[in-house]
Design a protein around this motif. Sequence first.
Motif, PDB file in Angstrom:
ATOM      1  N   TYR A 346      41.257  -8.679  35.365  1.00 39.76           N
ATOM      2  CA  TYR A 346      40.030  -8.461  34.594  1.00 39.76           C
ATOM      3  C   TYR A 346      38.823  -8.114  35.463  1.00 39.76           C
ATOM      4  N   PRO A 347      38.519  -8.880  36.539  1.00 42.35           N
ATOM      5  CA  PRO A 347      37.355  -8.499  37.341  1.00 42.35           C
ATOM      6  C   PRO A 347      37.457  -7.086  37.902  1.00 42.35           C
ATOM      7  N   ALA A 348      38.671  -6.684  38.301  1.00 40.98           N
ATOM      8  CA  ALA A 348      38.857  -5.326  38.818  1.00 40.98           C
ATOM      9  C   ALA A 348      38.518  -4.295  37.747  1.00 40.98           C
ATOM     10  N   CYS A 349      39.032  -4.498  36.540  1.00 41.75           N
ATOM     11  CA  CYS A 349      38.774  -3.553  35.446  1.00 41.75           C
ATOM     12  C   CYS A 349      37.306  -3.568  35.030  1.00 41.75           C
ATOM     13  N   ASN A 350      36.720  -4.746  34.960  1.00 38.86           N
ATOM     14  CA  ASN A 350      35.338  -4.868  34.512  1.00 38.86           C
ATOM     15  C   ASN A 350      34.387  -4.151  35.464  1.00 38.86           C
ATOM     16  N   VAL A 351      34.498  -4.464  36.755  1.00 38.50           N
ATOM     17  CA  VAL A 351      33.589  -3.856  37.733  1.00 38.50           C
ATOM     18  C   VAL A 351      33.828  -2.361  37.843  1.00 38.50           C
ATOM     19  N   MET A 352      35.094  -1.967  37.919  1.00 33.77           N
ATOM     20  CA  MET A 352      35.389  -0.549  38.149  1.00 33.77           C
ATOM     21  C   MET A 352      35.056   0.309  36.941  1.00 33.77           C
ATOM     22  N   SER A 353      35.120  -0.247  35.735  1.00 37.37           N
ATOM     23  CA  SER A 353      34.847   0.563  34.549  1.00 37.37           C
ATOM     24  C   SER A 353      33.398   1.029  34.526  1.00 37.37           C
TER      25      SER A 353
END
Length: 434
Positions: A346-353
């Motif tokens: 989730y943190p990867a997807c949240n920040v990268m989005s």
Amino acid sequence: MFLSSVGLMWSIHFLQTDDSTDASFLGWVVAAYSIGQMVASPIFGWWSNHRPRREPLVCSISINLAANIYYAYAYLPKTYNKYHILMSRVFVGFGAGNVAVVRSYVAGATSLNERTGAMANMSACQALGFILGPALQACLSFIGEEGVTLDFIALKLNMYTTPALLAAVFGLINILLVIYLCFLERVDISEETVESIDQVAVMTSNILFFIIMFIFAIFETITTPLSMDMFAWTREEAVLYNGIILCCIGFVSILVFGDRPVLLIGLVIIFCGFFILLPWGNHYPKIQWADIKNNSFVTQMPDLVPAPNSTVEPTGCPIEQTWCQYTPAIHIAQFFSADFLIGVGYPACNVMSYTLYSKILGPKPQGVYMGWLTASGSGARTLGPVFVSHVYTHLGPRWTFSLICGMVAGAIILLISAYRRLIAFSVRHGRIVE
């Protein structure tokens, strides 16, 4: 984020003392913040495009400050107190629409190489606010329900109102910092361009962000009831253990770096996490005795019946959730393995989005676009708890997690299909090589 988290838990506790308040109304109180933010984000984003960013920031924080004071006085009216609390939560969310302004400022103040790290740090600060807010509320609970009354301003200081007043104080400090000390306006050095933004990439990014936030809203909503149903934890145990898990997820945010591949890998990891949560085997959850003590099952399960006048909290899967009787229990190893994977993905997807989104937009003013992205996330956080409360309660974890896996798979397919278009503005127009 700290200001938004302070007060919500005590709003719910206070409303639970009102006999006219049902679970549906409590759900609206939780959703009110996201609804307010969803409406305000495009407005403040548009404002920041045409005026100095200080103006929408000071205005939004002032609204947040006033809303917390409004909540502190919500007990004064003789009737309809719960509606005053609901409206105060809407205004707190409206004030939180400044997230779009902050993101557009960070995007304009950083280069492409700096942006991922800056966005990750901002995400980590948001997560820290969500962590510290409830922790501070717990510390203030010693004041008690009665507290003390300041007659000269008709204010009751108790465990419900003090967190909101403290949030108002922090809001005032924020305003002073923005005006006098910390906030330096910066005009983007990039010159105006007539080159167009790839609207397909913009729309794809908004859809992906909606799905990511929708899934996480479901995750943070379902962890407490799921762990109570499957492992017979008490509410205090579930809140403590799951709070630690969410805390760890928040700290992972600061470690995120990368671009499109990280977003894709993050979605695959999230898919694996929810897939692991699918129930299997022939071990079934413990049935909650408090809901079956007057049922014919009592004669067959005497050990589940509490002693007369027992004050022990009932634990286990409620009998009114019929799926508890035929759906296998989720093993503790499944639960923690899934939490770990979702906590990484989730943190990867949240920040990268939203980092990738800001790069797609390029040198153009990003306030309105960031407003729509924030509104998309707010809509997801409004609909996610509603979805999970109906599907999980009536159909159980198997249907819930199967549907989520389907959503994540759809997001992966969408990302792969638009992968070549999700590139930085300057790369798309040949100014730099990726």
